[in-house]
Design an enzyme around this catalytic site. Structure first.
Site, PDB file in Angstrom:
ATOM      1  N   LYS A  63       0.830  -1.209   0.000  1.00  0.00           N
ATOM      2  CA  LYS A  63       0.000   0.000   0.000  1.00  0.00           C
ATOM      3  C   LYS A  63       0.868   1.266   0.000  1.00  0.00           C
ATOM      4  CE  LYS A  63      -3.787  -2.178   2.551  1.00  0.00           C
ATOM      5  NZ  LYS A  63      -4.568  -2.103   3.810  1.00  0.00           N
ATOM      6  N   TYR A 121     -12.539  -2.082  -3.524  1.00  0.00           N
ATOM      7  CA  TYR A 121     -13.144  -2.096  -2.186  1.00  0.00           C
ATOM      8  C   TYR A 121     -14.667  -2.147  -2.234  1.00  0.00           C
ATOM      9  CZ  TYR A 121      -8.616  -1.044  -0.053  1.00  0.00           C
ATOM     10  OH  TYR A 121      -7.317  -1.105   0.381  1.00  0.00           O
ATOM     11  N   ARG A 168       3.029  -7.173   8.975  1.00  0.00           N
ATOM     12  CA  ARG A 168       2.347  -6.126   9.735  1.00  0.00           C
ATOM     13  C   ARG A 168       2.877  -6.026  11.164  1.00  0.00           C
ATOM     14  NH1 ARG A 168      -3.363  -7.915   7.269  1.00  0.00           N
ATOM     15  NH2 ARG A 168      -3.415  -6.545   5.447  1.00  0.00           N
ATOM     16  N   ASN A 226      -1.591  -0.191   7.425  1.00  0.00           N
ATOM     17  CA  ASN A 226      -1.029  -1.502   7.772  1.00  0.00           C
ATOM     18  C   ASN A 226      -0.145  -2.105   6.680  1.00  0.00           C
ATOM     19  OD1 ASN A 226      -2.926  -2.428   5.937  1.00  0.00           O
ATOM     20  ND2 ASN A 226      -4.190  -3.451   7.467  1.00  0.00           N
ATOM     21  N   HIS A 236      -1.771  -5.393   1.537  1.00  0.00           N
ATOM     22  CA  HIS A 236      -3.069  -6.044   1.312  1.00  0.00           C
ATOM     23  C   HIS A 236      -2.796  -7.384   0.639  1.00  0.00           C
ATOM     24  CE1 HIS A 236      -7.113  -6.895  -0.174  1.00  0.00           C
ATOM     25  NE2 HIS A 236      -6.520  -7.234  -1.304  1.00  0.00           N
ATOM     26  N   GLU A 253      -9.360  -9.965  -7.721  1.00  0.00           N
ATOM     27  CA  GLU A 253      -8.363  -8.902  -7.617  1.00  0.00           C
ATOM     28  C   GLU A 253      -7.281  -9.037  -8.682  1.00  0.00           C
ATOM     29  OE1 GLU A 253      -8.906  -7.931  -2.885  1.00  0.00           O
ATOM     30  OE2 GLU A 253      -7.394  -9.398  -3.467  1.00  0.00           O
TER      31      GLU A 253
END
Length: 153
Positions: free
Chosen positions: A12, A52, A105, A115, A118, A130
């Site tokens: 991310k 999302y 994480r 965090n 993904h 995805e």
């Protein structure tokens, strides 16, 4: 015997900004997972909303899409036996405060909303969806690691 599968993983914007792409990819490769697709990219609003979509009616949806579009990400597809479960274990809990040391994480995440990473949570469903969202078929490479015979029975 375990099944070879593919899963989607994304470093991310916070992980990119903190210079963690190489460390994260190295952890997966050292585990024996094979990188079959990768792209450094900026997610636009439409892709963020589609990615999302399951959270669209939740109060945190706008925060999710704002964050994921706030900077570049490293999107990738990993392949290996039980790849989805392996990646989920290596990532740790969604909330870094609940993640064990040694997980991505647990080692790098500081906040639930930041965090670092993904990963898909199921092969049939989120991983397939995805991967199709982020990659065309011709962007994924079929190849054999020279050490595969030493990794798997």
């Amino acid at each position: 015997m375990s099944e070879t599968e593919r899963t989607f993983v994304m470093v991310k914007p916070d992980g990119v900004q903190r210079g963690l792409i190489g460390e994260i990819i190295s952890r997966f490769e050292e585990r024996g997972l094979k990188l079959v697709g990768a792209k450094f990219m900026q997610i636009d609003d439409d892709l963020a909303a589609e990615h999302y979509a399951e959270h669209e009616d939740k109060p945190f949806f706008d925060d999710l899409t704002d964050f994921i579009t706030s900077g570049p990400v490293m999107a990738m597809v990993l392949e290996g036996q039980d790849a989805v479960a392996q990646v989920r274990t290596m990532m740790g809990e969604t909330d870094p405060a609940e993640s064990a040391p040694g997980t991505i994480r647990g080692d790098f995440g500081l906040d639930l909303g930041r965090n670092v990473i993904h990963g898909s949570d199921t092969e049939e469903g989120s991983a397939e969806r995805e991967i199709e969202l982020f990659f065309d078929d011709d962007e994924l490479t079929e190849w054999e690691r020279i050490d595969e015979t030493w990794l798997y029975e």
